[in-house]
Write a protein that holds these residues in place. Structure first.
Motif, PDB file in Angstrom:
ATOM      1  N   ASP A  80      11.799   6.274 -10.761  1.00 57.64           N
ATOM      2  CA  ASP A  80      12.619   5.210 -11.351  1.00 57.64           C
ATOM      3  C   ASP A  80      13.456   4.499 -10.289  1.00 57.64           C
ATOM      4  OD1 ASP A  80      11.613   5.774 -13.842  1.00 57.64           O
ATOM      5  OD2 ASP A  80      13.290   7.051 -14.456  1.00 57.64           O
ATOM      6  N   ASN A  81      14.001   5.253  -9.346  1.00 54.71           N
ATOM      7  CA  ASN A  81      14.780   4.627  -8.273  1.00 54.71           C
ATOM      8  C   ASN A  81      13.899   3.729  -7.412  1.00 54.71           C
ATOM      9  OD1 ASN A  81      17.165   5.897  -9.057  1.00 54.71           O
ATOM     10  ND2 ASN A  81      16.819   7.659  -7.729  1.00 54.71           N
ATOM     11  N   LEU A  82      12.690   4.198  -7.126  1.00 51.05           N
ATOM     12  CA  LEU A  82      11.764   3.386  -6.343  1.00 51.05           C
ATOM     13  C   LEU A  82      11.357   2.134  -7.123  1.00 51.05           C
ATOM     14  CD1 LEU A  82      10.081   3.228  -3.711  1.00 51.05           C
ATOM     15  CD2 LEU A  82       8.246   4.400  -4.939  1.00 51.05           C
ATOM     16  N   SER A  83      11.247   2.249  -8.437  1.00 49.85           N
ATOM     17  CA  SER A  83      10.877   1.102  -9.270  1.00 49.85           C
ATOM     18  C   SER A  83      11.904  -0.015  -9.149  1.00 49.85           C
ATOM     19  CB  SER A  83      10.750   1.535 -10.732  1.00 49.85           C
ATOM     20  OG  SER A  83       9.693   2.460 -10.901  1.00 49.85           O
ATOM     21  N   ILE A  84      13.183   0.347  -9.115  1.00 50.39           N
ATOM     22  CA  ILE A  84      14.248  -0.649  -8.984  1.00 50.39           C
ATOM     23  C   ILE A  84      14.144  -1.363  -7.639  1.00 50.39           C
ATOM     24  CG2 ILE A  84      16.741  -0.983  -8.867  1.00 50.39           C
ATOM     25  CD1 ILE A  84      17.011   1.390 -10.786  1.00 50.39           C
ATOM     26  N   ASP A  85      13.926  -0.589  -6.586  1.00 48.93           N
ATOM     27  CA  ASP A  85      13.783  -1.187  -5.255  1.00 48.93           C
ATOM     28  C   ASP A  85      12.539  -2.069  -5.177  1.00 48.93           C
ATOM     29  OD1 ASP A  85      16.057   0.168  -4.498  1.00 48.93           O
ATOM     30  OD2 ASP A  85      14.962   1.866  -3.626  1.00 48.93           O
ATOM     31  N   TYR A  86      11.468  -1.643  -5.839  1.00 54.80           N
ATOM     32  CA  TYR A  86      10.218  -2.412  -5.839  1.00 54.80           C
ATOM     33  C   TYR A  86      10.419  -3.756  -6.544  1.00 54.80           C
ATOM     34  CZ  TYR A  86       5.221  -3.392  -6.671  1.00 54.80           C
ATOM     35  OH  TYR A  86       3.971  -3.974  -6.727  1.00 54.80           O
TER      36      TYR A  86
ATOM     37  N   THR B 121       0.819  -1.212   0.000  1.00 53.03           N
ATOM     38  CA  THR B 121       0.000   0.000   0.000  1.00 53.03           C
ATOM     39  C   THR B 121       0.851   1.260   0.000  1.00 53.03           C
ATOM     40  OG1 THR B 121      -1.758  -1.157   1.193  1.00 53.03           O
ATOM     41  CG2 THR B 121      -1.836   1.252   1.174  1.00 53.03           C
ATOM     42  N   VAL B 122       1.835   1.331   0.912  1.00 54.68           N
ATOM     43  CA  VAL B 122       2.653   2.546   0.991  1.00 54.68           C
ATOM     44  C   VAL B 122       3.532   2.695  -0.257  1.00 54.68           C
ATOM     45  CG1 VAL B 122       2.628   2.732   3.499  1.00 54.68           C
ATOM     46  CG2 VAL B 122       4.334   1.279   2.401  1.00 54.68           C
ATOM     47  N   TRP B 123       3.946   1.583  -0.844  1.00 48.38           N
ATOM     48  CA  TRP B 123       4.694   1.656  -2.098  1.00 48.38           C
ATOM     49  C   TRP B 123       3.844   2.320  -3.173  1.00 48.38           C
ATOM     50  CZ3 TRP B 123       9.709  -0.280  -3.077  1.00 48.38           C
ATOM     51  CH2 TRP B 123      10.282  -1.016  -2.038  1.00 48.38           C
ATOM     52  N   TRP B 124       2.600   1.857  -3.318  1.00 52.30           N
ATOM     53  CA  TRP B 124       1.713   2.408  -4.352  1.00 52.30           C
ATOM     54  C   TRP B 124       1.417   3.882  -4.092  1.00 52.30           C
ATOM     55  CZ3 TRP B 124      -1.870  -2.435  -3.811  1.00 52.30           C
ATOM     56  CH2 TRP B 124      -1.274  -3.509  -4.487  1.00 52.30           C
ATOM     57  N   MET B 125       1.248   4.241  -2.820  1.00 54.51           N
ATOM     58  CA  MET B 125       1.003   5.643  -2.496  1.00 54.51           C
ATOM     59  C   MET B 125       2.199   6.509  -2.882  1.00 54.51           C
ATOM     60  SD  MET B 125      -0.865   5.167   1.221  1.00 54.51           S
ATOM     61  CE  MET B 125      -1.222   6.896   1.498  1.00 54.51           C
ATOM     62  N   LEU B 126       3.410   5.996  -2.633  1.00 52.79           N
ATOM     63  CA  LEU B 126       4.603   6.765  -2.975  1.00 52.79           C
ATOM     64  C   LEU B 126       4.778   6.850  -4.492  1.00 52.79           C
ATOM     65  CD1 LEU B 126       6.996   8.339  -1.948  1.00 52.79           C
ATOM     66  CD2 LEU B 126       8.288   6.202  -1.702  1.00 52.79           C
ATOM     67  N   PHE B 127       4.487   5.767  -5.209  1.00 49.27           N
ATOM     68  CA  PHE B 127       4.506   5.824  -6.677  1.00 49.27           C
ATOM     69  C   PHE B 127       3.551   6.906  -7.179  1.00 49.27           C
ATOM     70  CE2 PHE B 127       6.147   1.297  -6.924  1.00 49.27           C
ATOM     71  CZ  PHE B 127       7.310   1.617  -7.594  1.00 49.27           C
ATOM     72  N   ASP B 128       2.340   6.939  -6.620  1.00 50.28           N
ATOM     73  CA  ASP B 128       1.358   7.935  -7.051  1.00 50.28           C
ATOM     74  C   ASP B 128       1.823   9.350  -6.727  1.00 50.28           C
ATOM     75  OD1 ASP B 128      -0.475   6.264  -8.251  1.00 50.28           O
ATOM     76  OD2 ASP B 128      -1.672   5.970  -6.448  1.00 50.28           O
ATOM     77  N   LEU B 129       2.412   9.534  -5.559  1.00 45.49           N
ATOM     78  CA  LEU B 129       2.876  10.878  -5.186  1.00 45.49           C
ATOM     79  C   LEU B 129       3.955  11.351  -6.156  1.00 45.49           C
ATOM     80  CD1 LEU B 129       3.430  12.233  -1.645  1.00 45.49           C
ATOM     81  CD2 LEU B 129       5.169  12.633  -3.379  1.00 45.49           C
TER      82      LEU B 129
END
Length: 435
Positions: free
Chosen positions: A171-177, A152-160
């Protein structure tokens, strides 16, 4: 040559022994360097893993999701009859049911807030709703590391990141995800920059869904779009059911798209990437057909999709084929896209504006007028980036008085968390956009 060598002198003073503090600093620096190198290696491994997963999922998606999801309230065409077996005599009856009946509430694309992260999710939702995006981002960044298996928090951060246009952090978060969940990360879909006339626009969205062959018979649909553009600053075009194209149809669509862009109309395109791929399959470098229309329509679609690199490559192929100067790329400013797997918007969906803040004002009157005409209210939230706490409470109070079936579609996860917190799930169904 150094100064000491000129005068034949050497410095015989022994170097001072390193102190404990110097040794500790050296070890810390080496440790930090090793940590950074290890993190870089992990990111490269995660990037390679994500690319492999993308390839596998793309193949699976083609097999499983190659048929677009039906529009709200539509019936799915019956499949050919299958022989009944002893183990499942009622299988054919289930196959013939429409998707909206076949899926139970628990099967629909909803994402509930996990109990262990509910408090922080609610706090972040309130902060973001009240315009404190920077603080919300800090909390989300800290929460991602402690989220465990809850996304949930991942998706919220992607949206933000998408709402605020922070592509590099996305893009950096995508790699970690991809490294954490061993699956493909969400795609980047930058929000459209709305035209000045449509920044606060809300209401029923004129929609034209093209299907079958793109030929001269689409002229009637294009005429309806041109007429709708006179009254609506936002238009939706769906191409996910197009199966073939003809040069004459390409020329008609190209002309309409250019006119709508010239009129500063905001466009929402569904399946435009699939249409571009279909056109590309029918052309070849060096082969001149009866007209340049398919090439020019392909270039127009790539421009609307903001795919500059593909545009430039296709423009050079077009230049070689027709021996003309290649067109130049112009980034789109009023275009949003949606994937074919999302529920298609039907003309009875009420589109909410990108921002709801302060008081709803005239919007409440529009919603009431919409409710007077329809028994089922479907709110399209694909453009809604944020709704503040006061507006959300006001909207809830207004909708709670209606004896209607209510749905919120394509909601970003930040807004979803706020709506759940304020009890919207008691009066409506909330469908976040899929990641």
């Amino acid at each position: 040559m150094g100064l000491f060598s000129i005068f034949k002198k050497t410095d015989t003073t022994p170097a001072p022994a390193p102190s404990d503090d110097d040794e500790a600093a050296r070890l810390a620096a080496n440790s930090e360097t090793e940590r950074q190198q290890q993190q870089a290696r992990q990111r490269e491994i995660a990037r390679a893993t994500a690319m492999k997963i993308d390839a596998i999922e793309s193949a699976m998606t083609f097999d499983i999701f190659n048929e677009p999801e039906p529009a709200w309230g539509s019936q799915r065409a019956a499949r050919p009859a299958k022989p009944k077996t002893a183990a499942g005599p009622d299988t054919q009856a289930l196959d013939d049911l429409p998707t909206t009946i076949l899926l139970r509430d628990d099967d629909l694309p909803q994402q509930a807030v996990a109990a262990e992260t509910a408090p922080v999710v609610e706090e972040i939702a309130i902060l973001y709703a009240n315009g404190q995006g920077a603080v919300a981002e800090q909390l989300l960044t800290a929460s991602v590391a402690e989220a465990g298996g809850d996304r949930t928090v991942w998706w919220m951060l992607f949206d933000l990141y998408q709402v605020s246009g922070q592509r590099e952090r996305f893009d950096n978060l995508s790699i970690d995800y991809a490294s954490t969940f061993e699956t493909s990360p969400p795609p980047w879909n930058a929000p459209a920059e709305p035209a000045a006339a449509s920044s606060g626009w809300a209401g029923l969205t004129p929609t034209e869904a093209f299907a079958g062959v793109l030929d001269p018979r689409i002229d009637a649909q294009l005429e309806r779009l041109r007429q709708a553009a006179a009254a609506s600053p936002v238009l939706r075009l769906e191409f996910s059911r197009v199966t073939a194209v003809e040069p004459a149809g390409c020329a008609l669509l190209l002309d309409t798209l250019r006119k709508l862009q010239a009129q500063q109309r905001e466009l929402i395109l569904v399946g435009a990437d699939a249409l571009a791929a279909l056109i590309r399959d029918g052309i070849a470098v060096g082969r001149r057909d009866d007209t340049e229309a398919p090439w020019l329509l392909l270039l127009e679609l790539l421009q609307l999709l903001n795919r500059e690199k593909e545009f430039e490559e296709t423009a050079m192929d077009y230049c070689v084929t027709f021996e003309v100067s290649p067109p130049s790329f112009t980034a789109p400013h009023k275009v949003a896209t949606a994937t074919a797997r999302k529920v298609s918007a039907s003309p009875d969906r009420f589109m909410l504006p990108p921002l709801l803040e302060g008081q709803l004002g005239p919007l409440l009157g529009q919603i009431q007028h919409y409710a007077d005409q329809y028994q089922t209210l479907v709110f399209d939230c694909s453009r809604l980036a944020r709704i503040d706490y006061a507006c959300a409470n006001q909207l809830h109070a207004s909708l709670a008085q209606l004896d209607k079936k209510i749905e919120f579609r394509d909601v970003n996860h930040l807004v979803t968390a706020l709506l759940r917190l304020l009890g919207f799930a008691d009066i409506a169904r909330i469908y976040p956009h899929n990641y």
